[in-house]
Structure formats: C-alpha cells, structure tokens
Design an enzyme around this catalytic site. Structure first.
Site, short mmCIF file in Angstrom:
data_model
loop_
_atom_site.label_atom_id
_atom_site.label_comp_id
_atom_site.label_asym_id
_atom_site.label_seq_id
_atom_site.Cartn_x
_atom_site.Cartn_y
_atom_site.Cartn_z
N ASP A 111 -51.21 -59.77 -81.17
CA ASP A 111 -50.03 -58.98 -80.97
C ASP A 111 -49.25 -58.58 -82.31
OD1 ASP A 111 -49.96 -59.42 -78.26
OD2 ASP A 111 -49.61 -61.38 -78.43
N ASP A 169 -53.07 -55.50 -72.55
CA ASP A 169 -52.20 -55.58 -73.49
C ASP A 169 -52.28 -55.00 -74.76
OD1 ASP A 169 -52.16 -57.38 -71.52
OD2 ASP A 169 -50.31 -58.34 -71.94
N1 GLY Z 1 -48.98 -60.88 -72.52
C1 GLY Z 1 -47.93 -59.64 -72.97
C2 GLY Z 1 -47.28 -59.52 -71.69
O1 GLY Z 1 -46.60 -60.52 -71.10
O2 GLY Z 1 -47.10 -58.35 -71.01
#
Ligand code: GLY
Length: 391
Positions: A111, A169
C-alpha cells in the site's frame, strides 16, 4: 500514438465546460471540508492518523502510520491547501508527513502507493522538496522489493508459504513506480508497473470486465490457484470499490504509457459499471453490485469518489460518446456526494467530510461510516472538475 493521445485530450477540453452551478457547489464544498478538517485536527492525538468515526457511539477511531490509509489525511489537507491557501492546512499535512516518513522503509505492505504518493507525491507537486523526493524514491524501492518476476506481480498481502495474494487494489500503487522512473531514470520501476498491470489484466478480470478482488498465485510457479473475494459479497460478485480501483488504475496506466490496450481496459471496466442494472440513478454504487439486498443494500461513497475522479481523467482520453458519458457521470456523483445525503452537517461526523462508506462488510469493519479515502478521492474529483479546462 502520441498525437492520437493529444487529439483525444483536446476533444474533452473543447467540448465539456464545467457548469457554473457545480463550480459554486465545489467552492462551498472546499470551505466546508477545510472547516471539518480543522475540527478533526483538534481530535487527533500526537502521531495518530484519522481512520473513521462511529456516529452512534461518538467514537473517533485513529491509526498508526503503518495503516494503509495513513497518506489520505495529509493528502486531503494538501489538496485543500492548493485551493484555499490556508497555511494551517499545509502545516498540519507536514506535521503528519513527518510521522509518516518512516514508512518509506516498510517492505511488508503493497500500500505504499496510497500511503506515500497520495501524501508526499502531492506535497511535491505543491512545493519542490529534495527530502520528500528521496522519501518517495525509497518508498518505490520498498514497493518494488515485493515484485516477483515468476508471478509477474507485486505481492499485496503476505500469507502462508506457497500462497501469493494479489488484490485489484494494488493497481493504485503503480503510479508511485511510474513517478520513480521519471525521477531517477531507472526504468525497472516502470517495467514492474507494466508487468503487474499486464498480469492483473490477464487474471483478475471476468469476460464481462468485472474483477475478482483477490487472485492467489502459486508462489513457486506463478500459476493461478484461486480467485476469490475478501471484502466483497461473494467470490463471483463485483465488489464496488474493487471495480473503481480497476477503473482508476487502468486510466493511470494509459496516462503513463499511452498504450491503447490500457485505455480499452479502462473503457471496458467503465462499461461494466455504467451498464450495470444495479448502479443506482444517482451513480453512488451499492457496496457490491451483487449485494443480496439491493435496493436496500448500503451505498459506498468511497467507491463513488474514486469513480468520479477516474471518470474525469478517462473522459480526456476517450472518443466523444464515451467521454460525454464519463464527464456527466462524474458531475452526477459530485452533485450527489455534495448533497446533505452524503456530506455531513458542519461540526458533525468526527470532522470527516462524507458519510456512508463501507470498509469491509464481510469483516464487519467500518460499515456505513466516514473514511479518509472517501474524502480524499472526493476532493480530488472536485479539483479535477474545477481545473478541467486548465490542462
Ligand atoms: N483494501 C483497500 C480497500 O478497502 O479498498
């Protein structure tokens, strides 16, 4: 390719004009947002980042810098500073980025794009800083360390040996890598981003261009061993935010490479979203396009914000018919998120701007609450709309 790219950009600029009434709404949104974030600042304990707020219990929840959302609060402050030039907004963003900076060496998460590029990346666009540039380069190095050429992807989540989990994501973290190649001249970041996007295009999408949330690769061979959900309703459902991440991610891929296959992919995802019979008329999606209790299912304002922002970029690259659809959809979303249905009353909502997002419904976590990334992508969409004719 370059000329085509320029031509299609020009089409959108010449044919769409932001509407005066929406621009007025946006100016009011900025003022309200800055007031809300001034409130939130006062709630924060030192070194803690806002996470969410539970209106029923008046509980303001915070996180440390390692949480995947830690970049959104400083990022939103920078976006608001760019518009309003209130130095208090930038001071608070800088204070939080000092806390966040240590994550540049964090190799346990994919992330880093969200965390570091939405904060330091935006800060760098506002004011040049060698220190921030170095932090971003180190962050890109940490992110790239999670790439495995056997699989052709950056690993999203660490799991048990043999598993290699990649989530849709992750497409959002690639922008940091493109930036790093431009900043350093080292093409390896660019190549990793392209390989990750190609592998994801091959394995994450269904024939209708909806996407799975999680693909589990065999860590030894790179073969796909499972496709499933984590935050969606079901393995075969279309989790709303996942579709929005894909839309935004492949739009960025086209911007950064000018490769038409990414534009096609983004437009196919857009078609899945916009033609979906379960997309409500106000264009704020239910948390999952296949949620069982539609029309009573919860909406996800965060997915709507990501979509609005993505559509305002994608419409610059698309042919006339689609471009108009994307631009007007973004207008509808902005108008509806700005309404009392989604924008919290001043002084409420823990200082967050928007209400009604869903973090993880299956995980019973952050359900129908404000979220930092809903605010961030909403404000980004407002900026893109306001600046539409400038680029
Ligand atoms: N995992 C990132 C989101 O909740 O979009």
């Amino acid at each position: 390719m370059g000329n085509l790219f320029l031509l299609s950009s020009v089409y959108a600029q010449q044919n769409f004009k932001p509407k005066k009434a929406i621009l007025k709404t946006i100016d009011d949104d900025y003022k309200n947002a800055a007031n809300q974030y001034q409130l939130m600042m006062k709630e924060l304990e030192p070194n803690r980042f806002p996470k969410t707020y539970y209106p029923q219990t008046d509980k303001f929840e915070t996180s440390g810098s390692g949480w995947w959302c830690s970049g959104f609060y400083p990022g939103t402050l920078i976006y608001l500073y760019d518009q309003l030039k209130d130095p208090a907004l930038l001071t608070e963003a800088s204070r939080m980025m000092d806390v966040l900076a240590k994550e540049q060496y964090n190799k346990t998460t994919h992330d880093l794009g969200f965390m570091m590029y939405c904060s330091f990346g935006n800060a760098l666009k506002t004011e040049p800083s060698d220190a921030y540039k170095q932090i971003l380069i180190n962050s890109a190095k940490s992110l790239a360390s999670r790439f495995d050429p056997k699989v052709g992807c950056i690993k999203s989540w660490d799991s048990k040996p043999g598993d290699y989990l990649v989530i849709i994501d992750n497409m959002m973290n690639l922008e940091l890598l493109f930036w790093a190649t431009k900043a350093t001249g080292d093409s390896s970041y660019y190549k990793i981003a392209v390989t990750h996007a190609n592998t994801t295009m091959k394995n994450h999408f269904r024939p209708d261009y909806s996407s799975y949330h999680v693909v589990n690769y065999n860590a030894e061979t790179g073969a796909v061993q499972q496709k499933r959900t984590a935050q969606g309703y079901a393995d075969e459902s279309a989790w709303a935010r996942g579709q929005a991440w894909g839309l935004y991610g492949y739009t960025v891929m086209y911007r950064e490479t000018h490769d038409e296959k990414y534009l096609d992919q983004a437009e196919h995802i857009a078609a899945f979203i916009l033609n979906n019979p379960n997309l409500p008329a106000d264009k704020i999606p239910y948390w999952d396009y296949n949620a069982p209790n539609i029309p009573d299912a919860l909406r996800d304002a965060s997915a709507a914000g990501v979509m609005a922002s993505a559509f305002l970029e994608l419409c610059r690259y698309s042919g006339s018919k689609n471009a108009e659809k994307y631009f007007h959809t973004a207008e509808t979303i902005i108008t509806n998120l700005s309404s009392a249905q989604y924008t919290a009353k001043a002084g409420t909502n823990g200082g967050f701007i928007l209400m009604h997002s869903v973090g993880s419904l299956p995980g019973k976590s952050e359900v129908d609450v404000p979220l930092t990334y809903a605010d961030y992508y909403f404000i980004e969409a407002l900026n893109r709309y306001k600046n539409f004719e400038k680029k």
